[in-house]
Design a protein around this motif. Structure first.
Motif, mmCIF file in Angstrom:
data_model
loop_
_atom_site.group_PDB
_atom_site.id
_atom_site.type_symbol
_atom_site.label_atom_id
_atom_site.label_comp_id
_atom_site.label_asym_id
_atom_site.label_seq_id
_atom_site.Cartn_x
_atom_site.Cartn_y
_atom_site.Cartn_z
ATOM 1 N N GLU A 272 0.836 -1.211 0.000
ATOM 2 C CA GLU A 272 0.000 0.000 0.000
ATOM 3 C C GLU A 272 0.858 1.244 0.000
ATOM 4 O OE1 GLU A 272 -3.142 -0.091 -0.563
ATOM 5 O OE2 GLU A 272 -2.886 -2.273 -0.659
ATOM 6 N N ALA A 273 1.872 1.236 0.872
ATOM 7 C CA ALA A 273 2.747 2.402 0.950
ATOM 8 C C ALA A 273 3.490 2.599 -0.363
ATOM 9 C CB ALA A 273 3.740 2.230 2.094
ATOM 10 N N SER A 274 3.876 1.512 -1.011
ATOM 11 C CA SER A 274 4.581 1.651 -2.284
ATOM 12 C C SER A 274 3.713 2.397 -3.281
ATOM 13 C CB SER A 274 4.926 0.281 -2.847
ATOM 14 O OG SER A 274 5.722 -0.430 -1.950
ATOM 15 N N LYS A 275 2.420 2.032 -3.313
ATOM 16 C CA LYS A 275 1.538 2.714 -4.247
ATOM 17 C C LYS A 275 1.384 4.172 -3.864
ATOM 18 C CE LYS A 275 -1.266 -1.064 -4.458
ATOM 19 N NZ LYS A 275 -2.509 -1.792 -4.610
ATOM 20 N N TRP A 276 1.315 4.412 -2.567
ATOM 21 C CA TRP A 276 1.112 5.780 -2.099
ATOM 22 C C TRP A 276 2.305 6.663 -2.425
ATOM 23 C CZ3 TRP A 276 2.456 9.467 1.712
ATOM 24 C CH2 TRP A 276 1.450 10.398 2.006
ATOM 25 N N PHE A 277 3.501 6.075 -2.296
ATOM 26 C CA PHE A 277 4.710 6.871 -2.543
ATOM 27 C C PHE A 277 5.143 6.849 -4.000
ATOM 28 C CE2 PHE A 277 5.432 6.394 2.083
ATOM 29 C CZ PHE A 277 5.721 7.701 2.391
ATOM 30 N N ALA A 278 4.499 6.008 -4.811
ATOM 31 C CA ALA A 278 4.987 5.821 -6.181
ATOM 32 C C ALA A 278 5.142 7.126 -6.962
ATOM 33 C CB ALA A 278 4.077 4.852 -6.923
ATOM 34 N N PRO A 279 4.163 8.058 -6.899
ATOM 35 C CA PRO A 279 4.351 9.301 -7.665
ATOM 36 C C PRO A 279 5.634 10.034 -7.290
ATOM 37 C CG PRO A 279 2.107 9.140 -6.838
ATOM 38 C CD PRO A 279 2.866 8.014 -6.224
ATOM 39 N N TRP A 280 5.926 10.027 -5.988
ATOM 40 C CA TRP A 280 7.151 10.701 -5.536
ATOM 41 C C TRP A 280 8.386 9.994 -6.079
ATOM 42 C CZ3 TRP A 280 6.204 15.238 -3.407
ATOM 43 C CH2 TRP A 280 4.946 15.444 -2.813
ATOM 44 N N ALA A 281 8.346 8.662 -5.991
ATOM 45 C CA ALA A 281 9.504 7.906 -6.468
ATOM 46 C C ALA A 281 9.689 8.106 -7.970
ATOM 47 C CB ALA A 281 9.329 6.423 -6.142
ATOM 48 N N LEU A 282 8.571 8.127 -8.702
ATOM 49 C CA LEU A 282 8.664 8.372 -10.144
ATOM 50 C C LEU A 282 9.272 9.747 -10.408
ATOM 51 C CD1 LEU A 282 5.309 6.954 -11.533
ATOM 52 C CD2 LEU A 282 7.593 6.147 -12.036
ATOM 53 N N ALA A 283 8.843 10.717 -9.610
ATOM 54 C CA ALA A 283 9.372 12.072 -9.803
ATOM 55 C C ALA A 283 10.881 12.083 -9.573
ATOM 56 C CB ALA A 283 8.679 13.036 -8.850
ATOM 57 N N LEU A 284 11.326 11.401 -8.482
ATOM 58 C CA LEU A 284 12.769 11.351 -8.220
ATOM 59 C C LEU A 284 13.489 10.700 -9.393
ATOM 60 C CD1 LEU A 284 13.140 10.319 -4.470
ATOM 61 C CD2 LEU A 284 13.183 12.583 -5.507
ATOM 62 N N GLY A 285 12.893 9.631 -9.924
ATOM 63 C CA GLY A 285 13.517 8.920 -11.033
ATOM 64 C C GLY A 285 13.667 9.822 -12.245
ATOM 65 N N VAL A 286 12.596 10.515 -12.573
ATOM 66 C CA VAL A 286 12.634 11.363 -13.768
ATOM 67 C C VAL A 286 13.614 12.515 -13.596
ATOM 68 C CG1 VAL A 286 11.272 12.961 -15.120
ATOM 69 C CG2 VAL A 286 10.340 10.745 -14.522
ATOM 70 N N ILE A 287 13.564 13.131 -12.421
ATOM 71 C CA ILE A 287 14.526 14.213 -12.179
ATOM 72 C C ILE A 287 15.940 13.678 -12.318
ATOM 73 C CG2 ILE A 287 15.401 15.841 -10.476
ATOM 74 C CD1 ILE A 287 12.595 15.977 -9.299
ATOM 75 N N GLY A 288 16.172 12.485 -11.727
ATOM 76 C CA GLY A 288 17.509 11.890 -11.789
ATOM 77 C C GLY A 288 17.965 11.691 -13.225
ATOM 78 N N ILE A 289 17.055 11.210 -14.061
ATOM 79 C CA ILE A 289 17.430 10.932 -15.458
ATOM 80 C C ILE A 289 17.952 12.203 -16.133
ATOM 81 C CG2 ILE A 289 16.506 10.341 -17.724
ATOM 82 C CD1 ILE A 289 14.559 8.460 -16.326
ATOM 83 N N VAL A 290 17.180 13.263 -15.987
ATOM 84 C CA VAL A 290 17.526 14.487 -16.713
ATOM 85 C C VAL A 290 18.689 15.216 -16.049
ATOM 86 C CG1 VAL A 290 16.647 16.704 -17.486
ATOM 87 C CG2 VAL A 290 15.176 14.685 -17.541
ATOM 88 N N TYR A 291 18.592 15.338 -14.715
ATOM 89 C CA TYR A 291 19.568 16.142 -13.990
ATOM 90 C C TYR A 291 20.967 15.523 -14.085
ATOM 91 C CZ TYR A 291 21.776 18.266 -9.881
ATOM 92 O OH TYR A 291 22.630 18.913 -9.034
#
Lengths: 511, 517
Positions: A272-291
């Motif tokens: 449940e927590a994974s789903k709840w935090f997923a948007p944040w984790a995705l955001a970190l991932g995307v920022i990481g890719i570009v940055y």
């Protein structure tokens, strides 16, 4: 053969080898190298046998072994491997002999004991295998933390410029993450009814609030380890200062512990927590890719550049994991393997280049391809693999991640695609500045630059190149192993893949 | 006039105490009667034999669960476990105290009254044999500690406190070198210790007043009476709270918890290193043994009242210890602040009101005692012509000069940092687990956060030893004689064994973790 205790033997064997190597006489470094290399080959052979006896269509966890350790706390030596762990174990078994071979002369320049260097590499192999083979949360934590010690000494004692700073930074960052995880481990133990067994814990129902805190404890440790933006600042320092072989293991395998941990612990234990935090984790991932890709473009130090490319790739892996589709998940796991091969190769080749030139600065090179054509060619290949050129293994994984993500989250997939373009920029520009163009006259005066790859170095790069090409065209043996495990993980969090919108093409692409 | 009734005394159960105190008295006689050149050997043998005998008696009476000597002493699981711990650690400390091969003549001054920095002082420092009174003093201290953890009323506890404190004040002053520092340490320890004792005594008086205020009950300071009085939930708990606070101050002073810790770095630095090790290991066991008994037996029913306060003290202690350890440049002071932080972790264990919590705390005490004694054993070895080289800059490159001892010390530091496969990790787990279970998540979070801070100073020493180049002034490690080697090896092995296979000791602690009331 499947009753053979593969995992415990694989974990212990390198440790025994390390002890043997460490107590070899200091004045016979050649013997130490040979013993270490032979030992790591032995581990490789055993791993191959294990790979063959793994039944891809069988149980999720195989080779399960359990021995009581601290009964008072419900701790046991429990080993078990699913497809994901198996792939990572193979990666370790393949990389370590190559790293030993590649670091043949690395330790000599440091004035420190040569046998100890190779013993530390074997200790590192022991802890790396243990961390992927553990199926007991306590045991996992033990390996997770102990792993820091050999790496710390590898960087601190045998590294290059700023090694002390890098070693301490590496240790403290990882330890901070580890201690947060310790708090979460204890919390999990308390709510889980005083057991550390992974399978028992994955059945436990945890209240939402507690689950989120525990997830955060684990996730923070893994995000630092992986590393995800914004916890990544230790990696360029550590990767830049570590000897090339250790750096290849650091980003090739050690950092995968983070993404592996998320897949094995965060998702199934805290769905449940994974789903709840997923948007944040995705955001970190995307920022990481570009940055990280942008930072990589700006680097003038080869090893730091490769470190930043890794951070960008870990962004991809993170996106693949938290997209929660089987394609993306399989892509992420495949990426973990391919990134280990491609970046491992890149680090090793860069290390060969640096040891010849005596400098890691891109500006000290220029037109090196005219002096060392084979080495330049391998660097070019490693670069292409790193930017995921079709035909190389990383392409498949990156593609799977992107299409798997696209089916559920278009904006993330679109931004992540930018990372591919940036990857082309940093790799090609780096290759151009080092090996192409007019010859830097200073290079001709350096003795090392007149020697192209010798036989030993060719032996190091050849298997990696072969694997990258092979898996680029024929990933099926690996995806067959990975797929059921990823499927099971997705089942754990209760996500099913969206029905393909355009009749079957997405499914086709996944195959 | 009623007939005076003598309390019945179970002599077998209290024999460890009697053995230690008897040997201490015997030691005084040895000082008077045995020729000087034999005294060292006789005293050391006597002390070690006494510790062994006492330990044997503890083991033999392992199943004893009684209150004896007229409610004054409780011989129960925790008592026996902690007495055993004190004796084992004291034996290691005695080995360090008795070593005369590392420093010619031993770590102690030849004549305590000689003026510091005088010509006489320099002569004694050159190699006259140290005085042998340290052995009876140490045995007195051990005996006092054995009573302290067994005391079942506050007055006995106070007397035990004095019996083990007074010899320690003296021992601190007996360093062979840097006499001024040593005497300053003893003076500080004595003055502050006297204050703490006064606080404690005042607390006893208030608690007596509190119990006498309960109608229908006789007043007293034994724990059963206090427990019953607290359970009555009196109308005005002012006396209770004030008494508890004052008692806590006295005990927390000995445990080196903030804000009563200020003596620790100075005393640890100034005292002869074997004595520092003795204090860091055994005094901690004794102090926490008493804290556990006072708060989990006498005041158990008031835990809603004291837990927040002691919790705050624990957090403060961990923070102060960890943060100040970062800035230290002297290895003994660094270990002192680390010991303060560890007192904080132990307090977390005291506040976990369960059997597991008690067992975990006792496990922690033993594990920490072994490691810290081994650490101070290494400190005694790193030396140059002027004695121990305790400044951290002098340790630079030690890993190159003496890889073996540097490796041992690194291992101990990793244990302090709580890396798995060392006792430092298992003991932290043993405390944090029950604390979290008992709903003290905030203490566990604080413990974890301070562990991170604390890892830095340890790591700095490791960096110093291994990653820095040896300088001109890097001392070499003296190859130790048998006694120090033995103590060091026992400490390191225990740190490893308790980290890899803690189950037997955990079982022992779990079996012992119940107070008799």
């Amino acid at each position: 053969m499947s009753n053979f205790p593969f995992l415990s033997v694989l974990t212990v064997a390198p440790l025994v080898g390390a002890l043997v190597v460490a107590f070899l006489p200091r004045h016979r470094p050649e013997l130490a190298k040979q013993v270490a290399f032979a030992w790591s080959l032995l581990v490789l052979v055993l791993s191959v046998v294990m790979w063959v006896s793994f039944n891809a269509g069988g149980d999720r966890f195989q080779f399960r072994e359990s021995y009581s350790w601290i009964p008072n706390w419900g701790v046991s030596f429990t080993f078990a491997a699913d497809g994901i762990a198996l792939v990572m174990l193979m990666l370790i078994a393949v990389l370590v002999p190559l790293v030993i071979l590649a670091s043949w002369h690395d330790a000599e320049s440091s004035k420190r004991s040569v046998p100890v260097y190779f013993a530390l590499l074997l200790v590192l192999e022991c802890t790396m295998i243990g961390v992927f083979a553990a199926a007991d949360v306590f045991l996992f934590y033990v390996f997770f933390e102990v792993m820091l010690v050999p790496m710390y000494f590898l960087i601190g004692s045998y590294g290059g410029h700023q090694r002390q700073y890098a070693a301490v930074k590496f240790f403290l960052y990882s330890l901070v993450g580890g201690l947060f995880m310790l708090a979460a481990v204890i919390g999990l133990w308390v709510v889980g009814g005083k057991t550390f067994d992974w399978q028992a814990l994955s059945q436990v129902d945890i209240s939402t609030g507690t689950e989120r805190w525990l997830f955060l404890g684990f996730f923070l440790a893994f995000a630092i380890k992986a590393p995800f933006f914004p916890f990544h600042t230790w990696l360029p320092d550590a990767g830049g200062a570590a000897p090339a072989g250790a750096a290849a293991l650091l980003v090739g395998v050690l950092d995968k512990v983070g993404t592996f941990g998320i897949l094995r612990y965060c998702l199934p234990l805290f769905p449940e927590a994974s789903k709840w935090f997923a948007p944040w984790a995705l955001a970190l991932g995307v920022i990481g890719i570009v940055y990280a890709a942008l930072l990589a473009v700006g680097q003038n130090d080869l090893k730091r550049l490769v470190s930043y490319t890794s951070i960008a790739h870990f962004g991809f892996i993170g996106v693949g994991i938290f997209a929660f589709t089987t394609q993306a998940g399989t892509g992420a796991v495949l990426y973990m393997l391919n990134h280990g091969l491609a970046t491992g190769l890149l680090f090793l080749v860069v290390g060969m280049l640096i040891s010849r030139r005596g400098s890691a600065l891109i500006s000290d090179f220029g037109g090196a391809g005219k002096l060392v054509p084979v080495l330049a060619g391998v660097l070019f290949f490693a670069g292409l693999a790193s930017l995921a050129l079709p035909g190389t293994a990383p392409f498949i994984s990156e593609f799977l991640v992107l299409i798997g993500t696209f089916t559920v989250n278009k904006p993330v997939a679109v931004i992540a695609t930018l990372g591919i373009i940036l990857a082309a920029a940093y790799v090609l520009w780096m290759v151009q500045r080092t090996t192409q163009g007019t010859l830097n006259p200073a290079l001709t005066e350096v003795d090392g630059m007149r020697r192209d790859l010798n036989l030993r170095e060719k032996v190091v790069v050849a298997p990696l190149i072969a694997l990258i090409v092979l898996l680029g065209f024929f990933p099926k043996p690996v995806t067959d192993v990975i797929n059921p495990a990823v499927q099971a993980t997705m089942d754990d969090i209760g996500r099913t893949d969206p029905a393909p919108s355009v009749g079957g093409t997405v499914q086709e692409a996944a195959k | 006039m009623t007939e005076l009734k003598l309390p019945s005394i179970d002599y077998a159960a209290i024999s460890p105490i009697l053995i230690m105190l008897g040997t201490a008295l015997l030691g005084v006689l040895v000082e008077a009667l045995v020729p000087r050149r034999w005294r060292h050997v006789v005293q050391l043998t006597l002390a070690l034999l006494a510790v062994l005998a006492a330990l044997t008696m503890v083991v033999l009476s392992a199943d004893e669960r009684i209150i004896t000597a007229g409610q004054a002493l409780a011989i129960d699981g925790p008592t026996l476990f902690l007495q055993g711990a004190i004796l084992v650690l004291a034996a290691m400390a005695l080995l360090l105290i008795g070593d005369r091969s590392v420093e010619r003549g031993g770590a102690f001054v030849a004549q305590a009254a000689v003026t510091a920095e005088s010509a006489d002082d320099r002569r004694q420092a050159e190699g006259r044999n140290g005085l042998t009174e340290v052995y009876p003093l140490t045995t007195f201290a051990i005996g006092g500690m054995l009573i302290f953890v067994a005391a079942n009323d506050l007055l006995t506890m106070f007397i035990a406190l004095e019996v083990f404190s007074l010899p320690l004040y003296l021992l601190c002053a007996l360093a062979r070198r840097r006499r001024l520092l040593s005497q300053e340490a003893a003076m500080k320890y004595f003055l502050l210790g006297a204050y703490a004792s006064a606080f404690f005594l005042f607390g006893v008086a208030l608690i007596y007043g509190f119990t006498s205020g309960i109608p229908g009950r006789s007043a007293g300071v034994d724990f059963a009476t206090i427990h019953a009085a607290v359970g009555e939930s009196p109308a005005s708990p002012v006396l209770l709270f004030a008494g508890m606070a004052l008692l806590a101050i006295g005990l927390l002073f000995k445990a080196a918890a903030a804000p009563f810790h200020v003596w620790t770095p100075d005393v640890y630095q100034g005292a002869p290193t074997p004595v520092t090790g003795f204090m860091a290991a055994c005094t901690k066991v004794a102090a926490f043994g008493a804290l556990l008994r006072v708060f989990q037996v006498a005041f158990a029913d008031a835990n809603w009242d004291f837990t927040p306060v002691l919790g705050a003290v624990a957090v403060l202690t961990m923070l102060v210890g960890a943060v100040l350890a970062v800035t230290q440049t002297d290895i003994k002071r660094l270990l002192a602040y680390s010991s303060i932080a560890n007192a904080g972790y132990l307090l977390v264990g005291v506040l976990a009101p369960s059997r597991d919590g008690l067992a975990g705390t006792m496990f922690y005490l033993v594990a920490y005692g072994f490691s810290v004694l081994a650490a101070f054993a290494v400190v005694t070895l790193v030396r140059d012509d002027d004695g121990e080289a305790t400044h951290l800059s002098r340790w630079a490159g030690l890993g190159r000069r003496s890889p073996f001892f540097a490796a041992l010390f690194t291992f101990i530091l990793l244990a302090f940092a709580g890396i798995p496969l060392t006792s430092g990790f298992t003991s932290k787990f043993a405390i944090f687990g029950p604390a979290l279970e008992g709903g003290q998540a905030w203490l566990v979070i604080a413990g974890v956060l301070t562990s991170m801070i604390l890892a830095f100073p340890y790591l700095r020493v490791v960096v110093m030893m291994w990653l820095s180049e040896p300088g001109e002034s890097t001392p070499t490690v003296t190859v130790p004689g048998g006694l120090t080697s033995a103590a060091l090896m026992i400490g390191v092995l225990a740190t490893l064994v308790l980290g890899v296979a803690p189950a037997p000791l955990l079982d022992l602690a779990a079996g012992a973790a119940e107070f008799v009331r």
